[in-house]
Design a protein around this motif. Structure first.
Motif, PDB file in Angstrom:
ATOM      1  N   THR A 292       0.850  -1.193   0.000  1.00 52.18           N
ATOM      2  CA  THR A 292       0.000   0.000   0.000  1.00 52.18           C
ATOM      3  C   THR A 292       0.884   1.241   0.000  1.00 52.18           C
ATOM      4  O   THR A 292       1.815   1.350   0.792  1.00 52.18           O
ATOM      5  N   VAL A 293       0.598   2.160  -0.917  1.00 51.96           N
ATOM      6  CA  VAL A 293       1.332   3.417  -1.008  1.00 51.96           C
ATOM      7  C   VAL A 293       0.351   4.555  -0.752  1.00 51.96           C
ATOM      8  O   VAL A 293      -0.735   4.587  -1.345  1.00 51.96           O
ATOM      9  N   VAL A 294       0.707   5.469   0.139  1.00 48.25           N
ATOM     10  CA  VAL A 294      -0.147   6.620   0.458  1.00 48.25           C
ATOM     11  C   VAL A 294       0.530   7.890  -0.044  1.00 48.25           C
ATOM     12  O   VAL A 294       1.653   8.207   0.362  1.00 48.25           O
ATOM     13  N   ILE A 295      -0.153   8.603  -0.943  1.00 48.75           N
ATOM     14  CA  ILE A 295       0.343   9.884  -1.461  1.00 48.75           C
ATOM     15  C   ILE A 295      -0.369  10.995  -0.705  1.00 48.75           C
ATOM     16  O   ILE A 295      -1.598  11.101  -0.753  1.00 48.75           O
ATOM     17  N   THR A 296       0.388  11.803   0.017  1.00 55.22           N
ATOM     18  CA  THR A 296      -0.217  12.860   0.829  1.00 55.22           C
ATOM     19  C   THR A 296       0.258  14.230   0.354  1.00 55.22           C
ATOM     20  O   THR A 296       1.320  14.369  -0.238  1.00 55.22           O
ATOM     21  N   GLY A 297      -0.544  15.226   0.661  1.00 55.39           N
ATOM     22  CA  GLY A 297      -0.204  16.599   0.307  1.00 55.39           C
ATOM     23  C   GLY A 297      -1.433  17.479   0.366  1.00 55.39           C
ATOM     24  O   GLY A 297      -2.559  17.007   0.567  1.00 55.39           O
ATOM     25  N   ALA A 298      -1.224  18.755   0.168  1.00 55.32           N
ATOM     26  CA  ALA A 298      -2.314  19.732   0.246  1.00 55.32           C
ATOM     27  C   ALA A 298      -3.264  19.578  -0.936  1.00 55.32           C
ATOM     28  O   ALA A 298      -2.955  18.924  -1.940  1.00 55.32           O
ATOM     29  N   VAL A 402      -3.278   4.999  -2.339  1.00 52.70           N
ATOM     30  CA  VAL A 402      -4.213   5.846  -1.598  1.00 52.70           C
ATOM     31  C   VAL A 402      -3.741   7.287  -1.717  1.00 52.70           C
ATOM     32  O   VAL A 402      -2.551   7.564  -1.603  1.00 52.70           O
ATOM     33  N   THR A 403      -4.667   8.209  -1.980  1.00 57.00           N
ATOM     34  CA  THR A 403      -4.327   9.632  -1.895  1.00 57.00           C
ATOM     35  C   THR A 403      -5.113  10.240  -0.739  1.00 57.00           C
ATOM     36  O   THR A 403      -6.257   9.857  -0.486  1.00 57.00           O
ATOM     37  N   SER A 404      -4.480  11.170  -0.039  1.00 58.30           N
ATOM     38  CA  SER A 404      -5.153  11.789   1.111  1.00 58.30           C
ATOM     39  C   SER A 404      -4.496  13.121   1.435  1.00 58.30           C
ATOM     40  O   SER A 404      -3.285  13.300   1.240  1.00 58.30           O
ATOM     41  N   ARG A 405      -5.298  14.041   1.929  1.00 59.97           N
ATOM     42  CA  ARG A 405      -4.742  15.307   2.414  1.00 59.97           C
ATOM     43  C   ARG A 405      -4.178  15.159   3.817  1.00 59.97           C
ATOM     44  O   ARG A 405      -3.549  16.079   4.339  1.00 59.97           O
ATOM     45  N   HIS A 406      -4.431  14.011   4.414  1.00 58.16           N
ATOM     46  CA  HIS A 406      -4.002  13.784   5.795  1.00 58.16           C
ATOM     47  C   HIS A 406      -2.922  12.707   5.841  1.00 58.16           C
ATOM     48  O   HIS A 406      -2.951  11.761   5.044  1.00 58.16           O
ATOM     49  N   ARG A 407      -2.003  12.834   6.769  1.00 58.94           N
ATOM     50  CA  ARG A 407      -0.965  11.821   6.932  1.00 58.94           C
ATOM     51  C   ARG A 407      -1.577  10.601   7.625  1.00 58.94           C
ATOM     52  O   ARG A 407      -1.961  10.672   8.780  1.00 58.94           O
ATOM     53  N   LEU A 408      -1.619   9.484   6.916  1.00 62.36           N
ATOM     54  CA  LEU A 408      -2.239   8.273   7.467  1.00 62.36           C
ATOM     55  C   LEU A 408      -1.171   7.445   8.177  1.00 62.36           C
ATOM     56  O   LEU A 408      -0.883   6.300   7.800  1.00 62.36           O
ATOM     57  N   ALA A 409      -0.594   8.051   9.215  1.00 66.57           N
ATOM     58  CA  ALA A 409       0.515   7.396   9.914  1.00 66.57           C
ATOM     59  C   ALA A 409       0.078   6.106  10.594  1.00 66.57           C
ATOM     60  O   ALA A 409       0.908   5.227  10.855  1.00 66.57           O
ATOM     61  N   LEU A 411      -1.927   3.834   9.312  1.00 60.57           N
ATOM     62  CA  LEU A 411      -2.279   2.783   8.354  1.00 60.57           C
ATOM     63  C   LEU A 411      -1.102   1.816   8.279  1.00 60.57           C
ATOM     64  O   LEU A 411      -0.031   2.148   7.779  1.00 60.57           O
ATOM     65  N   GLU A 412      -1.328   0.617   8.754  1.00 66.33           N
ATOM     66  CA  GLU A 412      -0.254  -0.340   8.962  1.00 66.33           C
ATOM     67  C   GLU A 412       0.473  -0.689   7.655  1.00 66.33           C
ATOM     68  O   GLU A 412      -0.150  -1.039   6.661  1.00 66.33           O
ATOM     69  N   GLY A 413       1.812  -0.614   7.702  1.00 69.64           N
ATOM     70  CA  GLY A 413       2.637  -1.083   6.597  1.00 69.64           C
ATOM     71  C   GLY A 413       2.614  -0.224   5.350  1.00 69.64           C
ATOM     72  O   GLY A 413       3.110  -0.649   4.300  1.00 69.64           O
ATOM     73  N   ALA A 414       2.058   0.970   5.413  1.00 75.18           N
ATOM     74  CA  ALA A 414       1.946   1.811   4.212  1.00 75.18           C
ATOM     75  C   ALA A 414       3.249   2.563   3.949  1.00 75.18           C
ATOM     76  O   ALA A 414       3.957   2.961   4.880  1.00 75.18           O
ATOM     77  N   HIS A 415       3.566   2.732   2.670  1.00 74.42           N
ATOM     78  CA  HIS A 415       4.706   3.541   2.253  1.00 74.42           C
ATOM     79  C   HIS A 415       4.201   4.957   1.956  1.00 74.42           C
ATOM     80  O   HIS A 415       3.263   5.133   1.189  1.00 74.42           O
ATOM     81  N   ASP A 416       4.839   5.942   2.565  1.00 75.19           N
ATOM     82  CA  ASP A 416       4.361   7.322   2.429  1.00 75.19           C
ATOM     83  C   ASP A 416       5.155   8.063   1.360  1.00 75.19           C
ATOM     84  O   ASP A 416       6.385   8.009   1.327  1.00 75.19           O
ATOM     85  N   VAL A 417       4.429   8.748   0.469  1.00 78.41           N
ATOM     86  CA  VAL A 417       5.038   9.640  -0.526  1.00 78.41           C
ATOM     87  C   VAL A 417       4.383  11.003  -0.346  1.00 78.41           C
ATOM     88  O   VAL A 417       3.186  11.165  -0.608  1.00 78.41           O
ATOM     89  N   THR A 418       5.141  11.977   0.144  1.00 77.39           N
ATOM     90  CA  THR A 418       4.595  13.304   0.428  1.00 77.39           C
ATOM     91  C   THR A 418       4.960  14.264  -0.697  1.00 77.39           C
ATOM     92  O   THR A 418       6.124  14.349  -1.091  1.00 77.39           O
ATOM     93  N   LEU A 419       3.956  14.972  -1.198  1.00 75.90           N
ATOM     94  CA  LEU A 419       4.168  15.922  -2.292  1.00 75.90           C
ATOM     95  C   LEU A 419       4.249  17.341  -1.747  1.00 75.90           C
ATOM     96  O   LEU A 419       3.449  17.734  -0.894  1.00 75.90           O
ATOM     97  N   ASP A 420       5.207  18.085  -2.262  1.00 75.79           N
ATOM     98  CA  ASP A 420       5.335  19.502  -1.914  1.00 75.79           C
ATOM     99  C   ASP A 420       5.065  20.324  -3.172  1.00 75.79           C
ATOM    100  O   ASP A 420       4.878  19.786  -4.263  1.00 75.79           O
ATOM    101  N   ALA A 421       5.046  21.627  -3.016  1.00 77.01           N
ATOM    102  CA  ALA A 421       4.809  22.510  -4.161  1.00 77.01           C
ATOM    103  C   ALA A 421       5.966  22.414  -5.153  1.00 77.01           C
ATOM    104  O   ALA A 421       7.091  22.047  -4.800  1.00 77.01           O
ATOM    105  N   PHE A 422       5.681  22.742  -6.405  1.00 81.49           N
ATOM    106  CA  PHE A 422       6.720  22.789  -7.436  1.00 81.49           C
ATOM    107  C   PHE A 422       7.696  23.921  -7.145  1.00 81.49           C
ATOM    108  O   PHE A 422       7.313  24.977  -6.619  1.00 81.49           O
ATOM    109  N   ASP A 423       8.958  23.713  -7.526  1.00 78.32           N
ATOM    110  CA  ASP A 423       9.888  24.837  -7.520  1.00 78.32           C
ATOM    111  C   ASP A 423       9.648  25.684  -8.774  1.00 78.32           C
ATOM    112  O   ASP A 423       8.788  25.355  -9.603  1.00 78.32           O
ATOM    113  N   GLU A 424      10.416  26.761  -8.927  1.00 80.80           N
ATOM    114  CA  GLU A 424      10.159  27.679 -10.037  1.00 80.80           C
ATOM    115  C   GLU A 424      10.343  27.007 -11.392  1.00 80.80           C
ATOM    116  O   GLU A 424       9.534  27.201 -12.313  1.00 80.80           O
ATOM    117  N   ASP A 425      11.380  26.175 -11.534  1.00 74.71           N
ATOM    118  CA  ASP A 425      11.638  25.529 -12.826  1.00 74.71           C
ATOM    119  C   ASP A 425      10.499  24.592 -13.208  1.00 74.71           C
ATOM    120  O   ASP A 425      10.038  24.588 -14.363  1.00 74.71           O
TER     121      ASP A 425
END
Length: 690
Positions: A292-298, A402-409, A411-425
């Motif tokens: 299970t992979v969880v993608i989090t961010g605003a 899984v995508t979520s605006r909340h950190r699903l800390a 959720l057992e055994g999940a791999h977290d991928v957190t997205l941040d805003a783009f840089d200028e480039d």
């Protein structure tokens, strides 16, 4: 009685009670998809008149809430609300094994249904969007009640109603199958088989198709006299009739391929895409848990875009199918896991009549179906781990995104991928996908101002890019000028059903009625908005909130979790351009002028106190009443200086005489020094050049 168009608006609001209905949607309903240019202003007039017609009690219920209007209603104040409440009660009774009482609840729900919905509401678009949904809900509830009556062996009693339902829906195979069963169990086997033959002829004549596998299975059982009254629910739910065995779909059901279309302008996120691909393609042992992979961010940061882009890129590795479910976690009413399981089971080929009633049995059936398959399951917009857990396979080669605006800390055994805003480039690269390289090169400085205003948020950049693509002759500089006007920024970042404000509304809603150390979180956010701070320190927040620095940092950490602040480093937090504009909006809308003035006065006094304790008086030959700052003592950065500039600008906007002219004047006199580059000590020559 409200006038015709006012009834359309009222119907649209009531059918979406306690949820914001965007002005664009209302305009589409009122003018059936072709609103005039003045639609927004006309709707304001209609809403004003509607409030007058509803009187004092009703007037307060309709509130203006960006990007539209909202009506506040309790569940028992509308027929639809009561109808839904009876359904919920019936479901709880079924799960408790009290089937007879559940039938009575459904009868009460159906008794509220008098005529076709929206009969006196003149809007074809609203009828298409809402009335058809309500009619399906009504039919679904009638079928549910019939199923419960069949379970209670009331076959003969419900025959008249089943005949009527089949006459209303002559090609509805689910209803015809139930009528055939009721006839057979009432001793009318010839009539049941004759009904099948007549239905088959009608399907061939009108649709050119044979009856489906489910209806044919009912006929075979009746021919062989194998059908019998339903067993006790606890037994029959374990393996419904027609089940193809572990890992096998119902006969004739297609392999699910439910992934929505991905975005065609997907840009950047190379590292995240590579990491996701590695995790999803990894051949984990079949006996182990599903990856299970969880993608989090605003909101608007591109979680769904990344999930779908990756899912489409690896779909060839999941030949047993790909399923998708919107969990609606960012709405006021997140989807119930039981409801999502029903959708997943039907997508896997389970007939709706065979979906178990209880949550536990739905989960067991779902996990049994996917245990021996290699499937890709995408769960979009989860609200919390509890919503996701029943939807994750217990074992096997399937993979879950899984995508979520909340950190699903939790959720057992999940791999977290957190997205941040783009840089200028990356932001410029995405904008270029819409405008083309020549327009960016021709106005490079304006393009940079555009991406600065969008704060690196992909949704904002896509809205800006789409607007520029639809206006090929429009100057980037002209749009940048409009966006950099903070008061109109969020109004500009709105296109069709895309709106940056919607995501911020959802994040802000999570703060309401919550507090930390007795500090109201929504109020704390508005206080930051009143100060118009681009950055905030713990000590600054402590001064504004009237609490200890430790408690203030706890409040700021919650705002970080809600994606309304970004932690810049250990002691500083950043409000990007979009969040700042939204915080000011909320402060202006919800706080009185006196409160906003008090906030600014408190903030400027804190700046004055900081300057006083971190400087030395002027020396002979230096301007009178000027302090030369010792940056090493202050620990200030360019961002802190910018904060003072913005606070003084906000004081001018609010009214310096309200804040305190002497306070504002003293800080403004020191501003050149504060804004100067840091040095061990600012010399008179350096100060004059600043």
């Amino acid at each position: 009685m409200p006038a015709a168009r006012q009834r359309v608006i009222l119907a649209a609001l009531v059918l979406n009670a306690n949820r914001v209905v965007p002005v664009d949607n209302i305009a589409s309903f009122v003018w059936d998809g072709t609103p005039p240019p003045s639609a927004a202003a006309t709707i304001r007039t209609y809403v004003m008149r509607l409030r007058q017609v509803l009187g004092k009690a009703g007037r307060a219920r309709i509130t203006t809430r960006a990007p539209g209007y909202l009506i506040e209603l309790d569940e028992d104040e509308t027929d639809l609300g009561r109808f839904t409440a009876h359904r919920k009660t019936a479901d709880a009774l079924v799960q408790a094994g009290r089937t007879s009482e559940a039938v009575e609840e459904l009868r009460k729900a159906l008794a509220l249904w008098r005529h076709d919905p929206l009969m006196d509401v003149p809007s074809r678009t609203l009828h298409d969007v809402e009335a058809s949904h309500l009619q399906r809900l009504h039919l679904q509830t009638r079928i549910w009640r019939v199923d419960l009556d069949l379970e209670l062996q009331r076959h003969a009693e419900i025959l008249p109603e089943l005949w009527q339902m089949v006459r209303e829906h002559p090609l509805h195979e689910g209803l015809i199958g139930r009528l055939m069963l009721a006839l057979f169990r009432s001793g009318q086997q010839p009539e049941a088989l004759d009904l099948f033959q007549r239905t088959r002829a009608a399907l061939i004549d009108q649709l050119g198709t044979e009856p489906g596998s489910e209806l044919r299975a009912v006929q075979r059982r009746i021919l062989c006299a194998e059908d019998e009254p339903p067993r006790h629910r606890a037994d029959s739910e374990q393996r419904p009739d027609g089940y193809g065995g572990p890992g096998r779909p119902w006969p004739g059901w297609p392999t699910p391929a439910q992934l929505p279309q991905g975005v065609t302008d997907f840009t950047a996120r190379t590292d995240e895409t590579t990491e996701l691909g590695r995790l999803l393609r990894d051949k984990a042992p079949a006996a182990g848990p599903a990856t299970t992979v969880v993608i989090t961010g605003a909101g608007g940061i591109g979680k769904t875009a990344l999930a779908l882009h990756t899912a489409h890129s690896v779909r060839g590795d999941f030949t047993d199918g790909q399923v998708f479910a919107d969990l609606e976690g960012s709405t006021a009413h997140p989807a119930e896991p039981a409801e999502v399981l029903t959708r997943l089971l039907v997508g896997l080929g389970v007939p709706d009549v065979a979906v178990p009633r209880t949550m536990a049995n739905r989960t067991s059936l779902f996990r049994s179906l996917v245990a021996d398959r290699r499937m890709l399951i995408v769960l979009d917009d989860a609200v919390n781990a509890a919503q996701v857990r029943p939807l994750v396979p217990g074992t096997g080669g399937s993979r879950v995104i899984v995508t979520s605006r909340h950190r699903l800390a939790d959720l057992e055994g999940a791999h977290d991928v957190t997205l941040d805003a783009f840089d200028e480039d990356a932001s410029l690269a995405l904008l270029e996908r819409f405008t083309g390289r020549p327009r960016i090169d021709a106005e490079r400085a304006a393009a940079r101002r555009l991406v600065e205003a969008c704060a690196g948020v992909p949704l904002a950049l896509r809205i800006v890019g789409s607007r520029l693509r639809s206006r090929p002759r429009r100057s980037l500089g002209a749009l940048a000028h409009r966006l950099l006007e903070q008061r109109s920024l969020l109004d500009e970042l709105h296109l069709g059903d895309l709106s940056v404000r919607t995501g911020l509304d959802a994040a802000y809603a999570t703060l309401r009625d919550r507090s930390v150390h007795g500090i109201d979180l929504a109020g704390a956010f508005r206080r930051l908005g009143a100060g118009n701070l681009p950055y905030v320190r713990g000590e600054t927040a402590a001064a504004l909130l009237g609490c200890s620095e430790e408690n203030a940092e706890d409040v700021l950490d919650v705002l970080v979790d809600a994606h309304l602040l970004r932690e810049h480093d250990h002691s500083r937090y950043h409000l990007d351009a979009l969040v700042r504009a939204y915080a000011r909006e909320r402060a202006d809308a919800e706080e009185c002028l006196e409160h906003r003035v008090d906030t600014l006065r408190c903030l400027l006094r804190w700046y004055q106190h900081t300057l006083d304790r971190s400087g030395r008086p002027s020396r002979p030959g230096e301007p009178e009443r000027t302090y030369v700052l010792r940056p090493s003592a202050m620990g200030w950065t360019d961002d802190d200086r910018a904060g003072l500039v913005e606070a003084l600008t906000e004081a001018d906007r609010t009214g310096a005489e309200l804040i305190g002219r002497q306070l504002v004047a003293e800080l403004r006199a020191r501003l050149p020094l504060v804004a100067a580059p840091r040095a061990a000590e600012v010399t008179p020559d350096r100060r004059e050049s600043a």
